[in-house]
Write an enzyme that holds these catalytic residues in place. Structure first.
Site, mmCIF file in Angstrom:
data_model
loop_
_atom_site.group_PDB
_atom_site.id
_atom_site.type_symbol
_atom_site.label_atom_id
_atom_site.label_comp_id
_atom_site.label_asym_id
_atom_site.label_seq_id
_atom_site.Cartn_x
_atom_site.Cartn_y
_atom_site.Cartn_z
ATOM 1 N N ASP A 1 41.566 40.626 44.334
ATOM 2 C CA ASP A 1 41.579 39.853 43.097
ATOM 3 C C ASP A 1 41.543 38.382 43.495
ATOM 4 O O ASP A 1 42.501 37.862 44.070
ATOM 5 C CB ASP A 1 42.857 40.180 42.311
ATOM 6 C CG ASP A 1 42.909 39.455 40.971
ATOM 7 O OD1 ASP A 1 42.138 38.498 40.782
ATOM 8 O OD2 ASP A 1 43.733 39.844 40.119
ATOM 9 N N LYS B 1 40.317 30.046 35.833
ATOM 10 C CA LYS B 1 41.283 29.015 36.233
ATOM 11 C C LYS B 1 40.583 27.841 36.916
ATOM 12 O O LYS B 1 40.825 26.693 36.574
ATOM 13 C CB LYS B 1 42.334 29.597 37.185
ATOM 14 C CG LYS B 1 42.697 31.044 36.919
ATOM 15 C CD LYS B 1 43.697 31.231 35.811
ATOM 16 C CE LYS B 1 43.838 32.702 35.477
ATOM 17 N NZ LYS B 1 44.964 33.033 34.643
ATOM 18 N N TRP C 1 50.489 41.269 39.365
ATOM 19 C CA TRP C 1 50.233 40.768 38.005
ATOM 20 C C TRP C 1 50.476 41.900 37.013
ATOM 21 O O TRP C 1 49.989 43.022 37.213
ATOM 22 C CB TRP C 1 48.773 40.276 37.929
ATOM 23 C CG TRP C 1 48.329 39.815 36.580
ATOM 24 C CD1 TRP C 1 49.035 39.052 35.697
ATOM 25 C CD2 TRP C 1 47.065 40.072 35.966
ATOM 26 N NE1 TRP C 1 48.281 38.813 34.575
ATOM 27 C CE2 TRP C 1 47.074 39.428 34.710
ATOM 28 C CE3 TRP C 1 45.921 40.772 36.347
ATOM 29 C CZ2 TRP C 1 45.989 39.469 33.839
ATOM 30 C CZ3 TRP C 1 44.848 40.813 35.482
ATOM 31 C CH2 TRP C 1 44.880 40.169 34.240
HETATM 32 C C1 LMR Z 1 48.634 35.242 33.655
HETATM 33 O O1 LMR Z 1 48.948 35.992 34.581
HETATM 34 O O2 LMR Z 1 49.461 34.672 32.965
HETATM 35 C C2 LMR Z 1 47.179 34.970 33.365
HETATM 36 O O3 LMR Z 1 46.380 35.600 34.297
HETATM 37 C C3 LMR Z 1 46.810 35.255 31.953
HETATM 38 C C4 LMR Z 1 46.756 36.725 31.630
HETATM 39 O O4 LMR Z 1 45.714 37.179 31.167
HETATM 40 O O5 LMR Z 1 47.734 37.428 31.831
#
Ligand code: LMR
Length: 400
Positions: free
Chosen positions: A215, A250, A134
């Protein structure tokens, strides 16, 4: 004039995810499709407030009798209900008194606090993150001055986790290194480890004395709650120390209410108590106490059998819609591209998949078709509807 301080501040780049969400909202094109931020949407393209949440809000309004501060640990009822749900009520770590929980400002807040905890243990502590991961994991960890190292996890355009390469890379980890993992619905690639891979990974973590930070932002969105929890529950039964960053954004659709938790497992009850004092102490210097509302709603739902059932049904609806969208979208991509190179979309899990696109192609999709996806090619599959699937697939085939 010269001693004004803000003049030395550089301009920060836009956030690669949230900024796109804002741009999409401002786009006037009636055909626009926002696949940027990881937010669940129904087939009307809306992120509804769950029925269970609406009912919990009514109950909360009746029951809430103060706006005074929560303690530093946050909402204790929320903490214990979430920990039981995440680890499973009968998990041995409870009887062993090796678990403590801090309410946090969403899953991001939990990761940030975890990073600060490691900074306290060792300045410049090392953390292994998957490639890809992420986008916000990197700055969240780097903000605590941790040293980041990467292990291969997924190659764009393929199916499956690069498990052999990942295990090999982690052979170079040193005892005490932190390893960031994702529990389910991998963000950004949608590829999760199999149960057998989690077991092999647990062996390696034990053998090399590594500390997992899991996570768990999408608990219940790939499979039912207990199945999704397999990986981290298994690790919790093997390793002496571990952290889980859990999010209610979520699965409870509570994004803006920032309901999250950091669950820590330590080797002994005494060390667990010491960890908890540190978590509260860090919370105090980062944001003091967490917000009450979202956590109270989660607690209300988890404590009430009827609300719990309603919520689980709604979660099932979300999960099934995502599976259906993946099928439909894979069909549309196959038809639009006249090839099967997108088949991986069908079987990946949760909200995200990568489209094999260059950043120029992703930008062209936004500019020419108002299809909002990240420069990396990541799409939020849950943003696709029955009426937009063909449009998005055709637009992707065109830019390729
Ligand atoms: C995402 O990855 O789009 C979500 O988890 C929102 C964010 O805060 O980035």
């Amino acid at each position: 004039m010269n001693n004004y301080r803000f003049k030395d501040l550089p301009v920060c780049p836009d956030d690669p995810i949230l900024e796109l969400m804002v741009q999409a909202a401002a786009d006037k094109n009636p055909h626009k499709v926002d696949l940027s931020a990881g937010v669940y949407k129904n087939d009307a393209g809306k992120t509804p407030i769950l029925q269970a949440v609406q009912q919990a809000e009514v109950l909360r309004q009746q029951k809430e009798d103060t706006k005074s501060y929560l303690g530093l640990a946050g909402d204790l009822r929320f903490n214990s209900l979430v920990a039981e749900m995440v680890l499973g009520k009968g998990h041995p770590v409870f009887a062993e008194q090796r678990v403590c929980t801090l309410q946090t400002t969403g899953g991001s807040g939990a990761i940030r606090i975890a990073a600060e905890l490691f900074k306290r243990i060792q300045r410049g502590a090392r953390v292994w993150v998957g490639n890809p991961t992420w986008a916000n994991h990197i700055p969240l960890l780097a903000a605590a001055d941790l040293e980041l190292l990467t292990y291969p996890y997924y190659r764009v355009g393929e199916a499956g986790v690069l498990f052999g390469e990942m295990m090999q890379a982690l052979q170079a980890a040193e005892p005490g290194d932190l390893v960031l993992l994702q529990g389910s619905c991998h963000n950004p690639c949608g590829e999760d480890m199999t149960h057998d891979q989690w077991r092999q990974l647990a062996d390696l973590l034990v053998e090399r004395r590594l500390v997992p930070l899991v996570d768990a932002a999408y608990h219940g969105l790939a499979e039912p709650m207990d199945q999704d929890a397999f990986g981290w529950r298994h690790l919790a039964s093997r390793v002496p120390e571990m952290l889980i960053a859990w999010s209610g954004s979520k699965n409870f659709s509570l994004y803006r209410d920032r309901a999250g938790a950091l669950i820590a497992i330590a080797a002994t009850p005494e060390r667990t108590k010491a960890v908890m004092t540190n978590l509260m102490n860090i919370s105090r210097v980062v944001y003091s106490v967490p917000p009450a509302h979202g956590a109270a709603l989660v607690a209300e739902i988890l404590a009430d059998e009827q609300l719990h059932t309603i919520w689980q049904d709604e979660l099932l609806t979300m999960r099934e819609r995502i599976i259906g969208v993946r099928e439909r979208f894979a069909d549309e991509l196959a038809a639009a591209s006249a090839c099967d190179r997108f088949e991986f979309v069908r079987h990946q899990k949760g909200m995200f998949s990568f489209m094999p696109l260059s950043s120029e192609q992703a930008q062209a999709l936004r500019r020419e078709h108002s299809v909002y996806l990240l420069d990396s090619g990541r799409i939020n599959v849950a943003g696709i509807t029955a009426s937009s699937a063909e449009y998005v697939a055709t637009a992707i085939a065109r830019v390729i």
